[in-house]
Design a protein around this motif. Structure first.
Motif, PDB file in Angstrom:
ATOM      1  N   ALA A 112       0.818  -1.171  -0.073  1.00 44.15           N
ATOM      2  CA  ALA A 112       0.023   0.119   0.069  1.00 44.15           C
ATOM      3  C   ALA A 112       0.589   1.386   0.099  1.00 44.15           C
ATOM      4  CB  ALA A 112      -0.894   0.050   1.261  1.00 44.15           C
ATOM      5  N   LYS A 113       1.889   1.502   0.951  1.00 42.60           N
ATOM      6  CA  LYS A 113       2.934   2.426   0.756  1.00 42.60           C
ATOM      7  C   LYS A 113       3.598   2.726  -0.488  1.00 42.60           C
ATOM      8  CE  LYS A 113       6.980   4.259   3.050  1.00 42.60           C
ATOM      9  NZ  LYS A 113       7.876   3.872   4.192  1.00 42.60           N
ATOM     10  N   SER A 114       3.657   1.450  -1.119  1.00 43.64           N
ATOM     11  CA  SER A 114       4.531   1.634  -2.393  1.00 43.64           C
ATOM     12  C   SER A 114       3.845   2.245  -3.553  1.00 43.64           C
ATOM     13  CB  SER A 114       4.983   0.270  -3.055  1.00 43.64           C
ATOM     14  OG  SER A 114       5.935  -0.446  -2.378  1.00 43.64           O
ATOM     15  N   VAL A 115       2.432   2.008  -3.539  1.00 44.41           N
ATOM     16  CA  VAL A 115       1.737   2.790  -4.425  1.00 44.41           C
ATOM     17  C   VAL A 115       1.512   4.350  -4.282  1.00 44.41           C
ATOM     18  CG1 VAL A 115      -0.909   3.219  -5.013  1.00 44.41           C
ATOM     19  CG2 VAL A 115       0.032   0.774  -4.899  1.00 44.41           C
ATOM     20  N   MET A 116       1.428   4.634  -3.133  1.00 53.11           N
ATOM     21  CA  MET A 116       1.566   6.200  -2.613  1.00 53.11           C
ATOM     22  C   MET A 116       2.969   6.855  -2.995  1.00 53.11           C
ATOM     23  SD  MET A 116      -0.955   6.866   0.613  1.00 53.11           S
ATOM     24  CE  MET A 116      -1.046   5.193   1.573  1.00 53.11           C
ATOM     25  N   VAL A 117       3.949   6.123  -2.316  1.00 56.94           N
ATOM     26  CA  VAL A 117       5.281   6.559  -2.759  1.00 56.94           C
ATOM     27  C   VAL A 117       5.491   6.760  -4.437  1.00 56.94           C
ATOM     28  CG1 VAL A 117       7.688   6.200  -2.611  1.00 56.94           C
ATOM     29  CG2 VAL A 117       6.240   5.924  -0.589  1.00 56.94           C
ATOM     30  N   GLU A 118       4.967   5.838  -5.101  1.00 55.54           N
ATOM     31  CA  GLU A 118       5.292   5.604  -6.494  1.00 55.54           C
ATOM     32  C   GLU A 118       4.367   6.950  -7.178  1.00 55.54           C
ATOM     33  OE1 GLU A 118       4.064   1.862  -8.107  1.00 55.54           O
ATOM     34  OE2 GLU A 118       5.826   0.889  -7.116  1.00 55.54           O
ATOM     35  N   ASP A 119       3.304   7.242  -6.403  1.00 51.60           N
ATOM     36  CA  ASP A 119       2.510   8.324  -6.968  1.00 51.60           C
ATOM     37  C   ASP A 119       3.210   9.743  -6.623  1.00 51.60           C
ATOM     38  OD1 ASP A 119       0.102   9.112  -8.720  1.00 51.60           O
ATOM     39  OD2 ASP A 119      -0.681   9.807  -6.650  1.00 51.60           O
ATOM     40  N   GLY A 120       4.390  10.037  -5.760  1.00 50.13           N
ATOM     41  CA  GLY A 120       4.742  11.032  -5.457  1.00 50.13           C
ATOM     42  C   GLY A 120       4.668  11.554  -4.034  1.00 50.13           C
ATOM     43  N   VAL A 121       4.333  10.645  -3.234  1.00 46.57           N
ATOM     44  CA  VAL A 121       4.327  11.006  -1.594  1.00 46.57           C
ATOM     45  C   VAL A 121       5.466  10.702  -1.076  1.00 46.57           C
ATOM     46  CG1 VAL A 121       3.029  10.529   0.582  1.00 46.57           C
ATOM     47  CG2 VAL A 121       1.694  10.714  -1.243  1.00 46.57           C
ATOM     48  N   GLU A 122       6.276  11.541  -0.199  1.00 48.49           N
ATOM     49  CA  GLU A 122       7.580  11.123   0.415  1.00 48.49           C
ATOM     50  C   GLU A 122       7.311   9.979   1.150  1.00 48.49           C
ATOM     51  OE1 GLU A 122       5.807  14.163   0.620  1.00 48.49           O
ATOM     52  OE2 GLU A 122       6.937  15.514  -0.364  1.00 48.49           O
ATOM     53  N   ALA A 123       8.380   8.991   0.984  1.00 51.27           N
ATOM     54  CA  ALA A 123       8.393   7.706   1.787  1.00 51.27           C
ATOM     55  C   ALA A 123       8.526   8.119   3.352  1.00 51.27           C
ATOM     56  CB  ALA A 123       9.469   6.917   1.280  1.00 51.27           C
ATOM     57  N   ASN A 124       9.294   8.981   3.716  1.00 53.64           N
ATOM     58  CA  ASN A 124       9.299   9.330   5.096  1.00 53.64           C
ATOM     59  C   ASN A 124       7.994   9.786   5.829  1.00 53.64           C
ATOM     60  OD1 ASN A 124       9.229  11.926   4.031  1.00 53.64           O
ATOM     61  ND2 ASN A 124      11.126  12.634   5.064  1.00 53.64           N
ATOM     62  N   ARG A 125       7.043  10.141   5.105  1.00 49.40           N
ATOM     63  CA  ARG A 125       5.763  10.649   5.630  1.00 49.40           C
ATOM     64  C   ARG A 125       4.958   9.370   5.931  1.00 49.40           C
ATOM     65  NH1 ARG A 125       3.228  14.723   1.771  1.00 49.40           N
ATOM     66  NH2 ARG A 125       1.577  14.540   3.346  1.00 49.40           N
ATOM     67  N   ILE A 126       5.247   8.190   5.451  1.00 51.00           N
ATOM     68  CA  ILE A 126       4.577   7.045   5.638  1.00 51.00           C
ATOM     69  C   ILE A 126       5.067   5.956   6.428  1.00 51.00           C
ATOM     70  CG2 ILE A 126       3.135   5.340   4.406  1.00 51.00           C
ATOM     71  CD1 ILE A 126       3.091   7.067   1.986  1.00 51.00           C
TER      72      ILE A 126
END
Length: 138
Positions: free
Chosen positions: A93-107
């Protein structure tokens, strides 16, 4: 020129309508957002992807928000297996959001395995709800 641009926009709108349009919707609240999984799987379904892309949109529009995604499983399988599967679900789930441009350190992610069922009981009608990744704001 204006009529030409209007016609082009109308054509694009018609094409989107014919294709079903977008089902990406930014949630009003990030707490208790859930995506669900098939048995023994951490594969993101199309429906789950749309939900996660909506969550990503929220994250991009609320730059100060940090979240935790908890991976959960149904009661079947060993504790160890379900903790590992829950981690894979949360990370998928995190990977989908990170791939869409959300910074990984926020998740951040965590796995609860089968220890925190959303619905108590047995049988597929219950288990399908417990196979999820749940988002909460931190």
């Amino acid at each position: 020129m204006k009529v030409k641009n209007f016609a082009m926009l109308a054509g694009v709108a018609g094409l989107m309508a014919a294709c079903g349009g977008s089902s990406i919707v930014e949630p009003a609240d990030m707490n208790e957002q859930r995506v669900f999984f098939a048995l023994n799987s951490s594969e993101i379904s199309d429906e789950a992807r749309d939900n996660l892309l909506g969550q990503a949109l929220y994250m991009k529009n609320h730059a100060d928000t940090k979240i935790q995604i908890a991976g959960n499983c149904d009661e079947r399988g060993s504790t160890e297996y379900n903790l590992a599967l829950g981690a894979r679900r949360a990370n998928a789930a995190k990977s989908v959001m990170v791939e869409d441009g959300v910074e990984a350190n926020r998740i951040s992610t965590i796995s609860y395995g089968k220890e925190r069922p959303m619905v108590k009981g047995s049988g597929e009608s219950v288990w399908k709800w417990n196979r999820n990744a749940t988002t909460t704001v931190k």
